[in-house]
Enzyme design. Structure first.
Site, PDB file in Angstrom:
ATOM      1  N   CYS A 106      45.529  35.452  43.318  1.00  0.00           N
ATOM      2  CA  CYS A 106      45.855  36.867  43.242  1.00  0.00           C
ATOM      3  C   CYS A 106      44.634  37.580  42.682  1.00  0.00           C
ATOM      4  O   CYS A 106      44.134  37.182  41.619  1.00  0.00           O
ATOM      5  CB  CYS A 106      47.079  37.097  42.356  1.00  0.00           C
ATOM      6  SG  CYS A 106      47.542  38.838  42.220  1.00  0.00           S
ATOM      7  N   VAL A 107      44.152  38.569  43.391  1.00  0.00           N
ATOM      8  CA  VAL A 107      42.960  39.285  42.952  1.00  0.00           C
ATOM      9  C   VAL A 107      43.206  40.784  42.940  1.00  0.00           C
ATOM     10  O   VAL A 107      44.000  41.307  43.726  1.00  0.00           O
ATOM     11  CB  VAL A 107      41.740  38.963  43.851  1.00  0.00           C
ATOM     12  CG1 VAL A 107      41.350  37.502  43.746  1.00  0.00           C
ATOM     13  CG2 VAL A 107      42.016  39.330  45.291  1.00  0.00           C
TER      14      VAL A 107
END
Length: 126
Positions: A106-107
């Site tokens: 997750c960025v």
């Protein structure tokens, strides 16, 4: 050899790409944003509703490919605000069994298409 798989229940691509490409046993699903194809509207009623719509779009594509979330081996979540992680993670996680959940990252990004707050792409295996 690759096979293109699109679903009329997911938003039509807005560029030179397809919903997904099947090659061998792997299905590569393009990033999905919270656009509701049935109503032809962008979901903007909060991060929870956006995440639910993204997952519904991904499910439509998986279904078209005769797969389910059980087939997903990798996911990438893009958020414009990491403070939304817990909400998105809860909704995302409700689609998987903890024992066989896919690999994931997750960025946080500066901006996403149509100024949405979340986009998710996946890789699935038959």
């Amino acid at each position: 050899m690759k096979k293109i798989i699109n679903s009329d229940k997911a938003p039509a691509p807005i560029g030179p790409y397809n919903h997904s490409v099947l090659t061998g046993n792997l299905l590569f699903i393009s990033g999905q944003i919270p656009f509701n194809q049935a109503t032809e509207t962008l979901v903007t009623t909060g991060i929870a509703d956006e995440a639910k719509q993204v997952m519904a779009n991904l499910e439509a594509i998986l279904t078209e490919a005769e797969m389910t979330f059980d087939n997903v081996v990798k996911a990438t979540i893009f958020l414009t605000d990491m403070d939304n992680f817990s909400i998105v993670n809860e909704i995302y996680g409700s689609h998987f069994n903890a024992d066989n959940a896919p690999a994931r990252e997750c960025v946080q990004v500066v901006k996403l298409p149509r100024n949405v707050n979340v986009e998710i792409s996946m890789i699935a295996s038959k």
